[in-house]
Design a protein around this motif. Structure first.
Motif, mmCIF file in Angstrom:
data_model
loop_
_atom_site.group_PDB
_atom_site.id
_atom_site.type_symbol
_atom_site.label_atom_id
_atom_site.label_comp_id
_atom_site.label_asym_id
_atom_site.label_seq_id
_atom_site.Cartn_x
_atom_site.Cartn_y
_atom_site.Cartn_z
ATOM 1 N N GLY A 1 0.794 -1.228 0.000
ATOM 2 C CA GLY A 1 0.000 0.000 0.000
ATOM 3 C C GLY A 1 0.820 1.269 0.000
ATOM 4 N N ALA A 2 2.145 1.154 -0.093
ATOM 5 C CA ALA A 2 3.010 2.327 -0.085
ATOM 6 C C ALA A 2 2.931 3.074 -1.421
ATOM 7 N N ILE A 3 3.266 4.368 -1.363
ATOM 8 C CA ILE A 3 3.339 5.199 -2.569
ATOM 9 C C ILE A 3 4.786 5.645 -2.718
ATOM 10 N N ILE A 4 5.487 5.054 -3.669
ATOM 11 C CA ILE A 4 6.927 5.288 -3.840
ATOM 12 C C ILE A 4 7.204 5.593 -5.311
ATOM 13 N N LYS A 5 7.833 6.715 -5.566
ATOM 14 C CA LYS A 5 8.187 7.112 -6.933
ATOM 15 C C LYS A 5 9.706 7.082 -7.078
ATOM 16 N N VAL A 6 10.168 6.385 -8.091
ATOM 17 C CA VAL A 6 11.603 6.331 -8.369
ATOM 18 C C VAL A 6 11.887 7.273 -9.530
ATOM 19 N N HIS A 7 12.584 8.356 -9.231
ATOM 20 C CA HIS A 7 12.920 9.345 -10.252
ATOM 21 C C HIS A 7 14.308 9.043 -10.818
ATOM 22 N N THR A 8 14.701 9.846 -11.794
ATOM 23 C CA THR A 8 16.047 9.703 -12.357
ATOM 24 C C THR A 8 17.079 10.233 -11.365
ATOM 25 N N ARG B 1 18.983 8.847 -9.120
ATOM 26 C CA ARG B 1 19.022 8.276 -7.774
ATOM 27 C C ARG B 1 18.151 9.044 -6.773
ATOM 28 N N VAL B 2 17.021 9.523 -7.204
ATOM 29 C CA VAL B 2 16.084 10.214 -6.320
ATOM 30 C C VAL B 2 14.840 9.345 -6.141
ATOM 31 N N ILE B 3 14.505 9.086 -4.882
ATOM 32 C CA ILE B 3 13.305 8.303 -4.561
ATOM 33 C C ILE B 3 12.408 9.166 -3.681
ATOM 34 N N GLU B 4 11.127 9.239 -4.048
ATOM 35 C CA GLU B 4 10.146 10.027 -3.292
ATOM 36 C C GLU B 4 9.117 9.083 -2.690
ATOM 37 N N ILE B 5 8.905 9.206 -1.380
ATOM 38 C CA ILE B 5 7.970 8.328 -0.676
ATOM 39 C C ILE B 5 6.891 9.182 -0.019
ATOM 40 N N GLU B 6 5.652 8.910 -0.374
ATOM 41 C CA GLU B 6 4.520 9.606 0.239
ATOM 42 C C GLU B 6 3.968 8.726 1.354
ATOM 43 N N GLY B 7 4.073 9.202 2.584
ATOM 44 C CA GLY B 7 3.653 8.386 3.714
ATOM 45 C C GLY B 7 2.159 8.080 3.694
ATOM 46 N N VAL B 8 1.808 6.879 4.107
ATOM 47 C CA VAL B 8 0.406 6.475 4.205
ATOM 48 C C VAL B 8 0.117 6.097 5.663
ATOM 49 N N SER B 9 -1.167 5.988 5.992
ATOM 50 C CA SER B 9 -1.547 5.731 7.386
ATOM 51 C C SER B 9 -1.612 4.249 7.712
ATOM 52 N N ARG B 10 -1.639 3.396 6.682
ATOM 53 C CA ARG B 10 -1.788 1.962 6.946
ATOM 54 C C ARG B 10 -1.155 1.162 5.814
ATOM 55 N N LEU B 11 -0.519 0.073 6.196
ATOM 56 C CA LEU B 11 -0.015 -0.898 5.227
ATOM 57 C C LEU B 11 -0.573 -2.264 5.585
ATOM 58 N N ASP B 12 -0.844 -3.058 4.556
ATOM 59 C CA ASP B 12 -1.297 -4.435 4.762
ATOM 60 C C ASP B 12 -0.205 -5.398 4.326
ATOM 61 N N GLY B 13 -0.456 -6.685 4.508
ATOM 62 C CA GLY B 13 0.539 -7.690 4.148
ATOM 63 C C GLY B 13 0.740 -7.794 2.643
ATOM 64 N N TYR B 14 1.731 -8.557 2.254
ATOM 65 C CA TYR B 14 2.063 -8.752 0.846
ATOM 66 C C TYR B 14 2.133 -10.243 0.540
ATOM 67 N N ALA B 15 2.101 -10.570 -0.736
ATOM 68 C CA ALA B 15 2.469 -11.895 -1.239
ATOM 69 C C ALA B 15 3.493 -11.645 -2.337
ATOM 70 N N HIS B 16 4.712 -12.174 -2.166
ATOM 71 C CA HIS B 16 5.792 -11.767 -3.067
ATOM 72 C C HIS B 16 6.742 -12.927 -3.348
ATOM 73 N N ARG B 17 7.131 -13.009 -4.608
ATOM 74 C CA ARG B 17 8.166 -13.960 -5.034
ATOM 75 C C ARG B 17 9.404 -13.149 -5.393
ATOM 76 N N PRO B 18 10.473 -13.250 -4.624
ATOM 77 C CA PRO B 18 11.618 -12.348 -4.802
ATOM 78 C C PRO B 18 12.426 -12.633 -6.053
ATOM 79 N N ILE B 19 13.216 -11.632 -6.435
ATOM 80 C CA ILE B 19 14.146 -11.844 -7.541
ATOM 81 C C ILE B 19 15.176 -12.897 -7.139
#
Length: 446
Positions: free
Chosen positions: A209-216, A218-236
């Motif tokens: 549920g995060a809001i993360i923007k990857v700019h050119t 090496r700039v990363i912008e993260i907009e904070g949220v009030s809640r995160l839920d679990g994930y299901a992920h298969r890693p690289i």
């Protein structure tokens, strides 16, 4: 320990097929990220390595219920009842890992406080936690240093901030990501690390549920949220393990198919592998149930010397350097290696010289990549003259990646070597002894 030794009978080409699973440098961080969720998370293709055991233990002492999933390699994390842990409980697990520092942000969000013990890990150079502490203070954390660690509190909560890293540190970038996603407001991180494992962690957090923007640039912008839920992920897949086996194939004159290896994450390594004379063939998966991979082999012709500089991604990774140098001892001519990431990472070459290699280390920067160590009296450049006939000896493993490099050297050498401290290799290489056997290596416990 007397039983922590492997007897390696060398001079046998590695041939066959092995498989790599989820990347060590992503899996452990994704496990920490599960702390941020209000609902359970599921992580697939998790390797059976020591670092996973360490993080699992740390999660469990903080009240996270960790269980095996339905398929092999699946872990389920239930963070419903996150709680504080005592210093003694944390220290039982934390002594062999630097992961605990990444618990700071999630625990501050969940509990309002965190305790971080003195950190362990491989002694390959300065891994300054001041990057981490500086970032956490920018978010509003108060750090109280104690004799055996640090206590952190956030009496006014954590707030978004603008932060520029003095060096694109992977760990500090992970710290900022894991902290910023639930901090109030917007965080802008400049000079961030952009390794594939960082991008995969961003994928995990976005699923939550995060809001993360990857700019050119090496700039990363993260907009904070009030809640995160679990994930299901298969890693690289683990690109470092894949490259280690590739270098082992090259050093021993072998032919190894690494199932699960992915070309996109290894392009810089593959270019170097080809430039020194190695051959590889990429097999892409053709269906959802098929596992692609990369076959690496020595073509039988003489290897060529090269000039190599390590760097942050997308440069040649520092964890690729040590296994490749073992292969370069078999290349004709003078190879030059300039290590720009960790200042003490060339200490393992002393053991290679004892085995018959000709490697000289220098304090000077033998390369053009910007480097922090050139005037600080660190031996961080090396010249390797080859080809050299390696002979067996007794080896004591100093750290994870050097340990695997010593193992490769023992496999390439004539005679029988005793490799001590092999449990360190279990930190990052799953079932490496079984994989050695599958590739026809002659190695056994005494």
């Amino acid at each position: 320990m007397s039983n922590d030794v492997l007897v390696v009978h060398g001079n046998t080409p590695l041939r066959g097929e092995i498989r790599v699973r989820g990347a060590k440098n992503l899996v452990s961080k994704a496990m920490v990220a599960a702390l941020l969720g209000q609902t359970p998370s599921r992580l697939f293709n998790v390797p059976r390595i020591r670092d996973v055991e360490v993080v699992r233990g740390l999660l469990e002492v903080h009240g996270v219920r960790v269980s095996e999933g339905a398929e092999p390699g699946e872990l389920v994390f239930d963070p419903t009842n996150v709680e504080a842990a005592t210093a003694d409980e944390i220290n039982v697990h934390a002594g062999s890992s630097r992961i605990p520092i990444l618990f700071c942000g999630p625990l501050l969000h969940r509990l309002g406080h965190a305790f971080i013990p003195d950190l362990g890990g491989c002694h390959i150079g300065d891994r300054p936690i001041d990057f981490h502490i500086g970032a956490l203070r920018e978010f509003g954390a108060i750090v109280d240093k104690q004799p055996h660690g640090m206590t952190l509190t956030a009496p006014n909560g954590l707030r978004g901030t603008k932060f520029e890293l003095p060096y694109p540190s992977v760990g500090a970038t992970e710290q900022v990501l894991l902290t910023a996603v639930l901090a109030e407001g917007v965080t802008e991180l400049r000079n961030a690390a952009v390794e594939p494992e960082i991008m995969d962690l961003i994928c995990v957090l976005q699923k939550m549920g995060a809001i993360i923007k990857v700019h050119t640039d090496r700039v990363i912008e993260i907009e904070g949220v009030s809640r995160l839920d679990g994930y299901a992920h298969r890693p690289i897949p683990d690109r470092i393990e894949a490259a280690s086996w590739a270098s082992a194939a090259l050093a021993t004159g072998g032919d190894v198919l690494v199932r699960g290896a992915r070309q996109a994450d290894m392009m810089t390594f593959l270019n170097v592998f080809r430039s020194v004379g190695g051959k590889f063939e990429v097999t892409d998966p053709h269906g959802p149930d098929e596992l692609g991979g990369i076959r690496f082999w020595h073509p039988g012709e003489e290897l060529r010397a090269t000039v190599l500089e390590t760097d942050v991604h997308p440069g040649f990774g520092t964890d690729w350097q040590q296994p490749m140098v073992v292969a370069l001892t078999q290349a004709r001519g003078l190879s030059i290696v300039h290590e720009t990431v960790y200042e003490r990472r060339l200490g393992y070459t002393k053991a290679l010289n004892q085995m018959g290699a000709t490697i000289q280390v220098y304090r000077e920067c033998l390369g053009g990549t910007p480097c922090r160590f050139g005037r600080r009296n660190f031996n961080h450049s090396a010249v390797i003259a080859g080809p050299s006939k390696l002979h067996a000896t007794d080896l004591v493993i100093p750290d994870l990646r050097a340990g695997f490099s010593h193992l490769i050297a023992a496999l390439a050498a004539e005679g029988t070597s005793h490799v001590y401290g092999v449990s360190l290799i279990n930190r990052g290489y799953e079932d490496f002894e079984a994989k050695l056997a599958a590739l026809g290596a002659h190695a056994e416990r005494p």
